[in-house]
Design a protein around this motif. Structure first.
Motif, PDB file in Angstrom:
ATOM      1  N   LYS A   1      -4.459   3.681 -10.603  1.00 54.36           N
ATOM      2  CA  LYS A   1      -4.348   3.074  -9.476  1.00 54.36           C
ATOM      3  C   LYS A   1      -4.509   1.569  -9.450  1.00 54.36           C
ATOM      4  O   LYS A   1      -3.541   0.725  -9.185  1.00 54.36           O
ATOM      5  CB  LYS A   1      -5.415   3.702  -8.483  1.00 54.36           C
ATOM      6  CG  LYS A   1      -5.298   5.034  -8.169  1.00 54.36           C
ATOM      7  CD  LYS A   1      -6.224   5.493  -7.014  1.00 54.36           C
ATOM      8  CE  LYS A   1      -6.156   7.024  -6.736  1.00 54.36           C
ATOM      9  NZ  LYS A   1      -4.966   7.693  -6.311  1.00 54.36           N
TER      10      LYS A   1
ATOM     11  N   PRO B   1       2.068  13.423   3.585  1.00 55.11           N
ATOM     12  CA  PRO B   1       0.699  13.144   4.559  1.00 55.11           C
ATOM     13  C   PRO B   1       0.428  11.882   5.321  1.00 55.11           C
ATOM     14  O   PRO B   1       0.769  10.849   4.308  1.00 55.11           O
ATOM     15  CB  PRO B   1      -0.518  13.614   3.976  1.00 55.11           C
ATOM     16  CG  PRO B   1       0.023  13.491   2.422  1.00 55.11           C
ATOM     17  CD  PRO B   1       1.592  13.679   2.271  1.00 55.11           C
TER      18      PRO B   1
ATOM     19  N   THR C   1       0.879  -1.177  -0.087  1.00 62.40           N
ATOM     20  CA  THR C   1      -0.089   0.029  -0.077  1.00 62.40           C
ATOM     21  C   THR C   1       0.817   1.205   0.095  1.00 62.40           C
ATOM     22  O   THR C   1       2.019   1.283  -0.077  1.00 62.40           O
ATOM     23  CB  THR C   1      -1.030   0.028   1.041  1.00 62.40           C
ATOM     24  OG1 THR C   1      -0.092  -0.333   2.369  1.00 62.40           O
ATOM     25  CG2 THR C   1      -2.052  -1.168   1.143  1.00 62.40           C
ATOM     26  N   HIS C   2       0.307   2.453   0.170  1.00 66.61           N
ATOM     27  CA  HIS C   2       0.921   3.669  -0.027  1.00 66.61           C
ATOM     28  C   HIS C   2       1.394   4.136   1.177  1.00 66.61           C
ATOM     29  O   HIS C   2       1.251   3.543   2.404  1.00 66.61           O
ATOM     30  CB  HIS C   2      -0.231   4.481  -0.669  1.00 66.61           C
ATOM     31  CG  HIS C   2      -1.469   4.644   0.130  1.00 66.61           C
ATOM     32  ND1 HIS C   2      -1.594   5.276   1.289  1.00 66.61           N
ATOM     33  CD2 HIS C   2      -2.773   4.051  -0.168  1.00 66.61           C
ATOM     34  CE1 HIS C   2      -2.755   5.025   1.824  1.00 66.61           C
ATOM     35  NE2 HIS C   2      -3.442   4.093   1.015  1.00 66.61           N
ATOM     36  N   THR C   3       2.118   5.453   1.113  1.00 63.28           N
ATOM     37  CA  THR C   3       2.594   5.973   2.271  1.00 63.28           C
ATOM     38  C   THR C   3       2.077   6.816   3.316  1.00 63.28           C
ATOM     39  O   THR C   3       2.253   7.331   4.099  1.00 63.28           O
ATOM     40  CB  THR C   3       3.788   7.003   1.653  1.00 63.28           C
ATOM     41  OG1 THR C   3       3.491   8.197   0.899  1.00 63.28           O
ATOM     42  CG2 THR C   3       4.850   6.255   0.930  1.00 63.28           C
TER      43      THR C   3
ATOM     44  N   ASN D   1       5.944   3.255  -2.901  1.00 59.84           N
ATOM     45  CA  ASN D   1       5.185   1.926  -2.252  1.00 59.84           C
ATOM     46  C   ASN D   1       6.447   1.076  -1.953  1.00 59.84           C
ATOM     47  O   ASN D   1       7.746   1.065  -2.431  1.00 59.84           O
ATOM     48  CB  ASN D   1       4.427   1.240  -3.499  1.00 59.84           C
ATOM     49  CG  ASN D   1       5.502   0.944  -4.689  1.00 59.84           C
ATOM     50  OD1 ASN D   1       5.671  -0.124  -4.563  1.00 59.84           O
ATOM     51  ND2 ASN D   1       5.444   1.654  -5.741  1.00 59.84           N
TER      52      ASN D   1
ATOM     53  N   ARG E   1      10.591   9.316   9.952  1.00 59.47           N
ATOM     54  CA  ARG E   1       9.841   9.644   8.926  1.00 59.47           C
ATOM     55  C   ARG E   1       9.874  11.209   8.667  1.00 59.47           C
ATOM     56  O   ARG E   1      10.262  11.619   7.526  1.00 59.47           O
ATOM     57  CB  ARG E   1       8.348   9.313   9.023  1.00 59.47           C
ATOM     58  CG  ARG E   1       7.377   9.239   7.789  1.00 59.47           C
ATOM     59  CD  ARG E   1       6.156   8.805   8.077  1.00 59.47           C
ATOM     60  NE  ARG E   1       5.413   8.636   6.782  1.00 59.47           N
ATOM     61  CZ  ARG E   1       4.836   9.436   6.189  1.00 59.47           C
ATOM     62  NH1 ARG E   1       4.789  10.813   6.365  1.00 59.47           N
ATOM     63  NH2 ARG E   1       4.176   8.898   5.162  1.00 59.47           N
TER      64      ARG E   1
ATOM     65  N   ILE F   1      -1.137  15.080 -10.122  1.00 58.86           N
ATOM     66  CA  ILE F   1      -0.012  15.681  -9.262  1.00 58.86           C
ATOM     67  C   ILE F   1       1.000  16.493 -10.256  1.00 58.86           C
ATOM     68  O   ILE F   1       2.098  16.937  -9.911  1.00 58.86           O
ATOM     69  CB  ILE F   1       0.516  14.892  -8.154  1.00 58.86           C
ATOM     70  CG1 ILE F   1       0.966  13.649  -8.468  1.00 58.86           C
ATOM     71  CG2 ILE F   1      -0.351  14.860  -7.150  1.00 58.86           C
ATOM     72  CD1 ILE F   1       1.608  12.780  -7.689  1.00 58.86           C
TER      73      ILE F   1
ATOM     74  N   PHE G   1       0.841  14.093  -2.722  1.00 63.62           N
ATOM     75  CA  PHE G   1       0.809  12.797  -2.371  1.00 63.62           C
ATOM     76  C   PHE G   1       0.467  11.845  -3.606  1.00 63.62           C
ATOM     77  O   PHE G   1      -0.107  12.267  -4.541  1.00 63.62           O
ATOM     78  CB  PHE G   1      -0.699  12.621  -1.405  1.00 63.62           C
ATOM     79  CG  PHE G   1      -0.663  10.981  -1.562  1.00 63.62           C
ATOM     80  CD1 PHE G   1       0.189  10.190  -0.792  1.00 63.62           C
ATOM     81  CD2 PHE G   1      -1.701  10.378  -2.167  1.00 63.62           C
ATOM     82  CE1 PHE G   1      -0.069   8.776  -0.707  1.00 63.62           C
ATOM     83  CE2 PHE G   1      -1.770   8.992  -2.049  1.00 63.62           C
ATOM     84  CZ  PHE G   1      -0.942   8.182  -1.312  1.00 63.62           C
ATOM     85  N   ASN G   2       1.709  11.177  -3.871  1.00 66.38           N
ATOM     86  CA  ASN G   2       1.794  10.239  -5.063  1.00 66.38           C
ATOM     87  C   ASN G   2       1.327   8.845  -4.749  1.00 66.38           C
ATOM     88  O   ASN G   2       2.279   8.239  -3.742  1.00 66.38           O
ATOM     89  CB  ASN G   2       3.396  10.498  -5.620  1.00 66.38           C
ATOM     90  CG  ASN G   2       3.489   9.857  -6.855  1.00 66.38           C
ATOM     91  OD1 ASN G   2       2.958   8.769  -6.981  1.00 66.38           O
ATOM     92  ND2 ASN G   2       3.993  10.563  -7.697  1.00 66.38           N
ATOM     93  N   THR G   3       0.225   8.422  -5.322  1.00 64.86           N
ATOM     94  CA  THR G   3      -0.030   7.021  -4.780  1.00 64.86           C
ATOM     95  C   THR G   3       0.784   6.190  -4.809  1.00 64.86           C
ATOM     96  O   THR G   3       1.137   5.389  -3.822  1.00 64.86           O
ATOM     97  CB  THR G   3      -1.470   6.617  -5.673  1.00 64.86           C
ATOM     98  OG1 THR G   3      -2.521   7.702  -5.676  1.00 64.86           O
ATOM     99  CG2 THR G   3      -1.702   5.298  -5.441  1.00 64.86           C
ATOM    100  N   PHE G   4       1.547   5.857  -5.952  1.00 66.09           N
ATOM    101  CA  PHE G   4       2.511   4.651  -6.110  1.00 66.09           C
ATOM    102  C   PHE G   4       3.756   5.284  -5.543  1.00 66.09           C
ATOM    103  O   PHE G   4       4.800   4.501  -5.014  1.00 66.09           O
ATOM    104  CB  PHE G   4       2.665   4.266  -7.278  1.00 66.09           C
ATOM    105  CG  PHE G   4       1.582   3.669  -8.091  1.00 66.09           C
ATOM    106  CD1 PHE G   4       0.556   3.061  -7.414  1.00 66.09           C
ATOM    107  CD2 PHE G   4       1.149   3.927  -9.477  1.00 66.09           C
ATOM    108  CE1 PHE G   4      -0.585   2.418  -8.162  1.00 66.09           C
ATOM    109  CE2 PHE G   4       0.255   3.667 -10.336  1.00 66.09           C
ATOM    110  CZ  PHE G   4      -0.864   2.638  -9.345  1.00 66.09           C
TER     111      PHE G   4
END
Lengths: 450, 450
Positions: free
Chosen positions: B292, B37, A92-94, A326, B28, B155, A320-323
């Motif tokens: 996604k 975030p 999953t994402h960060t 990761n 972090r 983004i 925020f960058n989804t991938f």
């Protein structure tokens, strides 16, 4: 528009295709259409790789002297194990707390000077350069951008609009000034071993960039950033006059802008002398971008920056960058660092690169079409001339050499605005035996350099 | 600027952190800084996943009702095997002939109407939307863009400048018009089962978009594209008045522009009724973007387009994306399609989504803060009100519900411009048992809806 160097032209076709290759090309054309360039008049059908070797469907072993993504070798087992292991865990994402992204971020930042203390993760060099420019513009309050004459920085709307290497089919950004550097740095003696020559080159380049800053200032844009590929890959591979980037960094800081070091091509030990290209120049980079080799093919990129630049950006907008970051990409990237360290690939880049440069010079020194060789580590550019005393660059001769090497199962490609330079940048696991095979095949086509 | 819905605020901190969590957050912060975030006042430390479950470092089993990337389940074994297998072969780019990208492209295009006949591969939904807009602008010769009132499209510099959901910290593009739609579509009866009400909503929305086209025309930009998330995730989840997107498509075509369907959130069977969100609306999309869920977490994205749009673009510029269409991403994406088909996940999305919506309505029908539920398949929005007769949206109450569910080990998040809607979009492997667990935990916090 400018076609990609060394690309298959569907309108011309090829007489060399096997029935299987022709069928695959036809299927490809039906679904990928005209937007998907393929290398070579006789494209290569790749099914497997190992180390610096790519294997075609017919079993032919091609020596890969071109691909800078699979930096620790094609089908690297250590990268595969890291990825497969992480895929048994999660990906999953960060926005949750996760160890993988923090572990890698700490390790990556340890390769930088202390002042470059923060990192944001992306999925590609293009996303990295796009984000870096957004950060620079927000931080400086300026909009102007300066790049080199035939720069390539990626494919988003913004970064493609500041990449003159795409040609004239779409307009460049009005806030861009492109500064030619190849006439200064593409000398037969690309190393600038003569201190006086190096010093003169540095002075000349700073004058040019200062003129670009003045132009952007007068046009009302100001200078947000100078964005420089640290090996100048698309300008013809220009490692020489070491230190000139530091001079430009000082100048752009005085002009209120930032230096963004584009390490998508030059980073991760490629240039041999230093882990990052901008460190060869001892330049005070404010933002550093990376991509291609970072995950050995698993998509990932990063933007390393001085924290006050990121804080200003974060005060204005979210990122925020989804991938981005990761766990699978981070594990792949960590495995790449493992391999670079364990196998001493930076030293290999330096030594094997030097060996190739010396041996090619020895082989071709007297060949009339050999215009000189420039390299830093395993990033190598070779100029091809028309063979007359005029020393005119000859893109057609370069294309013939690239095709002849392909037919001898050696993969390279071209560079420079006119395509007259050969470009070699093999996986960093390129061995002395691989280098000798390259030299043997080059020796077999020396008539093309006559 | 607008903070992310449901995000940890480092300036406030959290009193709930364990020492391990506090240490990890501090590490972090040191490397990722203010640009990264994290969800929840008490962030969740994730180490493992399986199906629709994420497991924290302390072993807690969190029910994942939010993550639409791991669409075929966290740590899916079939995806892992495909990726690991490809990593034993090779992972270079598409400039060599390769089977993997062609095999997947054919399979992906088979899920589309015939006229959407070509595909280009990217690494993310952001890169996909950025490319789609470049193509639309080049094809139409216009520059203007129209989106919805609280749209989010990614983004990159371009797509973030047409995403009003980022707030006012950075200026939006001058060539953008954002059309509010939530006042029309965010009705308690979000399904628009009454044909007259649906028809009136469709008519009202077309009038608004036509006004936007006129505004861009008069400003000298023209309309290159209407770009619409096909579930309107950031506008509050608005699946209703089915067909209005088709009306807007017809209108934008008359205005000389294209319809780009953003399927980054709504694609790949998520909405249950159809494989793609724009097909629910029977809209004549010209370009379709995705990201996604495509690779279940392995970064990959795509732009599907009518071929004449790509041909025009290719006549003006090159597009080569280094990682785009790489064999590992293609194998991951193929495994995702395998799983969606073999496990009938589209049917599961439809049936489980309907079940959840019916049961939540039953549970909360009389609760004063329950403002209504809207869904298509497993994309669910729930409006939270202040509980008075005024039916005023209440973002603080929504935040309390999100936090309470997290403390009961159920992960959801928020939506809408003011954050007053709950957003649920679990992995598509979400089972009836998972749904019952969600309903049990919701039942336990019904006092928060009083």
């Amino acid at each position: 528009m400018k076609r990609m160097v060394n690309s298959f032209d569907p309108s011309k076709g090829s007489t060399d295709l096997t029935p299987d290759e022709a069928a695959l090309l036809a299927r490809r054309q039906r679904v990928l259409g005209s937007l998907a360039p393929v290398f070579y008049e006789h494209p290569v059908h790749i099914v497997r790789g190992e180390g610096a070797h790519l294997f075609a469907a017919d079993g032919t072993d091609y020596l890969d002297c071109y691909n800078n993504v699979a930096v620790v070798g094609h089908a690297n087992p250590h990268v595969r194990e890291a990825v497969a292991d992480q895929l048994t865990r999660q990906d999953t994402h960060t926005r949750y707390l996760q160890d993988e992204v923090i572990d890698y971020a700490e390790r990556l930042l340890a390769t930088f000077p202390d002042r470059l203390d923060h990192v944001a993760f992306t999925n590609s060099g293009s996303e990295s350069n796009d984000l870096a420019l957004r950060m620079a513009r927000t931080f400086t309050g300026h909009r102007g951008v300066v790049v080199t004459g035939n720069a390539y920085h990626g494919i988003t709307s913004l970064v493609s609009s500041i990449s003159p290497s795409f040609g004239t089919g779409l307009p460049l950004a009005p806030f861009l000034v492109a500064v030619p550097i190849d006439d200064v740095l593409k000398k037969p003696d690309g190393t600038f071993d003569d201190p006086a020559a190096a010093s003169a080159a540095r002075a000349e380049l700073v004058v040019r960039f200062e003129a670009a800053f003045a132009k952007l200032h007068d046009a009302g844009y100001g200078v947000s950033a100078v964005l420089l590929d640290q090996i100048f890959s698309s300008d013809g591979v220009l490692p020489g006059a070491t230190g000139w980037v530091a001079d430009v960094a000082d100048a752009v800081h005085k002009a209120g802008g930032l230096l963004i070091a584009d390490e998508v091509q030059s980073g991760f030990a490629r240039t041999g002398e230093r882990f990052w290209g901008f460190r060869r120049h001892m330049a005070d980079a404010d933002i550093v971008t990376m991509g291609k080799p970072m995950g050995n093919g698993i998509p990932t990129g990063a933007v390393v920056y001085k924290h006050d630049i990121g804080d200003t950006f974060a005060a204005c907008t979210r990122y925020f960058n989804t991938f981005g970051g990761n766990p699978v990409s981070m594990r792949a990237a960590g495995a790449v660092l493992d391999e670079i360290e364990a196998r001493e690939l930076q030293r290999n880049a330096l030594e094997t690169g030097d060996y190739i440069a010396v041996e090619i010079t020895r082989l071709l020194a007297d060949a009339p079409r050999f215009g000189g060789i420039r390299h830093a580590g395993l990033f190598i550019g070779i100029d091809i001339l028309d063979g007359d005393d005029s020393r005119t660059p000859d893109p057609d001769a370069a294309a013939r050499i690239i095709a002849a090497l392909r037919d001898r199962h050696v993969l390279i490609s071209g560079s420079a605005a006119d395509g007259s330079s050969l470009k070699l940048r093999p996986p960093l696991v390129f061995s002395r035996a691989d280098a000798d095979r390259l030299l043997t095949e080059l020796a077999a086509i020396t008539p093309l350099f006559e």
